[in-house]
Design a protein around this motif. Structure first.
Motif, short mmCIF file in Angstrom:
data_model
loop_
_atom_site.label_atom_id
_atom_site.label_comp_id
_atom_site.label_asym_id
_atom_site.label_seq_id
_atom_site.Cartn_x
_atom_site.Cartn_y
_atom_site.Cartn_z
N VAL A 1 -34.15 7.35 -37.94
CA VAL A 1 -33.31 6.55 -37.05
C VAL A 1 -34.12 6.12 -35.83
N ARG B 1 -38.24 5.95 -31.89
CA ARG B 1 -37.58 6.97 -32.72
C ARG B 1 -36.53 7.73 -31.91
N SER B 2 -35.36 7.89 -32.49
CA SER B 2 -34.30 8.65 -31.81
C SER B 2 -34.79 10.06 -31.48
N ALA B 3 -35.59 10.62 -32.38
CA ALA B 3 -36.06 11.99 -32.18
C ALA B 3 -36.96 12.10 -30.96
#
Lengths: 334, 122
Positions: B31, B79-81
């Motif tokens: 994501v 990146r969401s992370a």
């Protein structure tokens, strides 16, 4: 496009009471005070387990409705009458798929993975708006869907956009903006048939007659038998009752149908001058529940098309994903 | 038997599947958060996210998803992370301290002093 106003739940009330007892009463009070004060809830906030469960169910089914809802119209892209209609229909169907993505993202922030949602759709565990289990037999059906089903969906989505969960509201804000184009292009195509040749008028009237009952089903059973609790209203998960949304839809759109010289297949349909509310014959709710259970004319076909797409898209998903890029958890943050 | 009204369904025999099929966790990729710039000179603002195998494809999907309406001159993806954020529960640490008026323009009353000075020097 289409969050079914009625969201299917067969396990709601008993589970709610069970889980309600486990929530920390102090946190619950603070949570409810925040919602009552008009604040939004965000993904990292504490929330009651039942709030999370109901929201996942609602947003997920809304997302599935967008994806499945693109199918009855998508099938008419190759047969759209003319280049302009075809371009508009392609753009609309692309929007619907985009709406599905936005909504899946919103549901993912609550902790359910995209893959789990898709699997629940394919297995039949998750539902989608019932209206898409009917076939689009002619081009006139596409205009009825684009005008009236989208209109019904807008009534529902505008209400939900005022709900309490931040990511869902943000997704709906964007969706409602695009929806206004859908409604307008649907209305335009609808009017073209309504004011066209006798054959076009007859085709539109026939489509209207077939779609009227599914449209009346769209907002779900009457409030007196609907399973939705006051809790969901208090938590601003459900923003308007089924009857209120149905009435709002009839108020806005029945005159727009009648003014074109078309009729609706319900002799009892009229506005009560005293109450200001619309009256109508009760649609067949047994049929509604039969279709939800999977026995509608197109349930099997819709899921099979999705299944085929997932199955035949797998190789490219795998080819594009390098193993060293893969993350263990992949959820959006907001 | 195929009874679909959809020519594609009939042509591709999409209606014939009877087995079950499921996708694996992670099959829908990673994501990415998407940031949208409406015009040159404006901030990039968060608008949502996309699933993609890598940043390059995320940008392409972001263009489809967030750049096909209204104005857009640029997009970022991340990146969401990789997003680090405060806990929402710590919101109170951002509360304005009323003792710190020296940080605000309104904390300085120059006109009062000027007027006092002018009155005295008359």
């Amino acid at each position: 496009m289409y969050g079914g106003g009625y969201i299917y739940d067969d396990s709601g009330r008993s589970r709610q009471q069970e889980e309600q007892l486990q929530d920390d009463p102090v946190k619950l009070a603070a949570f409810e005070a925040r919602i009552a004060g008009g604040e939004k809830i965000e993904p990292g906030d504490w929330m009651p387990a039942e709030y999370r469960r109901q929201l996942i169910r609602l947003i997920e089914q809304h997302a599935h409705s967008e994806i499945i809802g693109a199918l009855p119209e998508g099938t008419w892209i190759t047969r759209a009458p003319g280049f302009k209609r075809k371009l508009a229909l392609i753009a609309k169907v692309q929007d619907e798929i985009g709406h599905g993505q936005l909504l899946y993202n919103a549901a993912e922030t609550l902790g359910k993975s995209r893959e789990a949602m898709i699997n629940d759709l394919l297995s039949g565990k998750s539902k989608y708006s019932n209206v898409f289990n009917y076939p689009a037999e002619t081009w006139a059906d596409v205009t009825v869907i684009g005008f009236l089903i989208d209109a019904a969906a807008i009534v529902n989505q505008v209400a939900n956009a005022k709900g309490s969960y931040g990511p869902y509201c943000r997704a709906l804000e964007r969706i409602c903006y695009e929806e206004s184009f859908h409604l307008k292009q649907g209305h335009d195509a609808f009017i073209e048939l309504a004011t066209g040749t006798p054959a076009q008028k007859a085709m539109l009237q026939d489509a209207l007659n077939r779609w009227w009952q599914p449209i009346m089903h769209f907002f779900g059973p009457p409030d007196k038998v609907s399973a939705h609790s006051e809790k969901l209203m208090q938590w601003k998960v459900k923003m308007a009752s089924n009857d209120d949304m149905r009435n709002q839809f009839l108020e806005a759109y029945v005159p727009k149908i009648w003014e074109l010289g078309l009729t609706l297949p319900d002799p009892l349909l009229k506005k009560n001058a005293d109450t200001g509310k619309w009256e109508f014959s009760d649609p067949d709710w047994d049929l509604f529940f039969e279709v939800i259970k999977g026995n509608g004319p197109c349930n099997k076909e819709r899921l099979n098309v999705r299944k085929w797409a997932e199955e035949h898209g797998r190789w490219i998903r795998k080819a594009l994903m390098r193993e060293e890029e893969r993350e263990r958890t992949a959820l959006p943050v907001a | 038997m195929n009874e679909s009204l959809d020519p594609r369904v009939n042509r591709l025999r999409l209606n014939n599947s009877d087995g079950s099929f499921s996708i694996e966790e992670g099959e829908n990729w990673n994501v990415f958060e998407v940031f949208h710039q409406e015009k040159r000179g404006a901030h990039h603002e968060h608008v949502g996210c996309v699933h993609a195998p890598d940043a390059n494809l995320a940008l392409i999907f972001a263009k489809e998803q967030f750049g096909r309406r209204k104005k857009c001159v640029n997009l970022w993806v991340v990146r969401s992370a990789d997003i680090l954020a405060f806990d929402l529960e710590d919101e109170d640490m951002f509360a304005n301290n009323p003792d710190k008026t020296y940080r605000d323009a309104s904390g300085f009353k120059v006109m009062e002093k000027i007027n006092k000075f002018k009155a005295q020097s008359k």
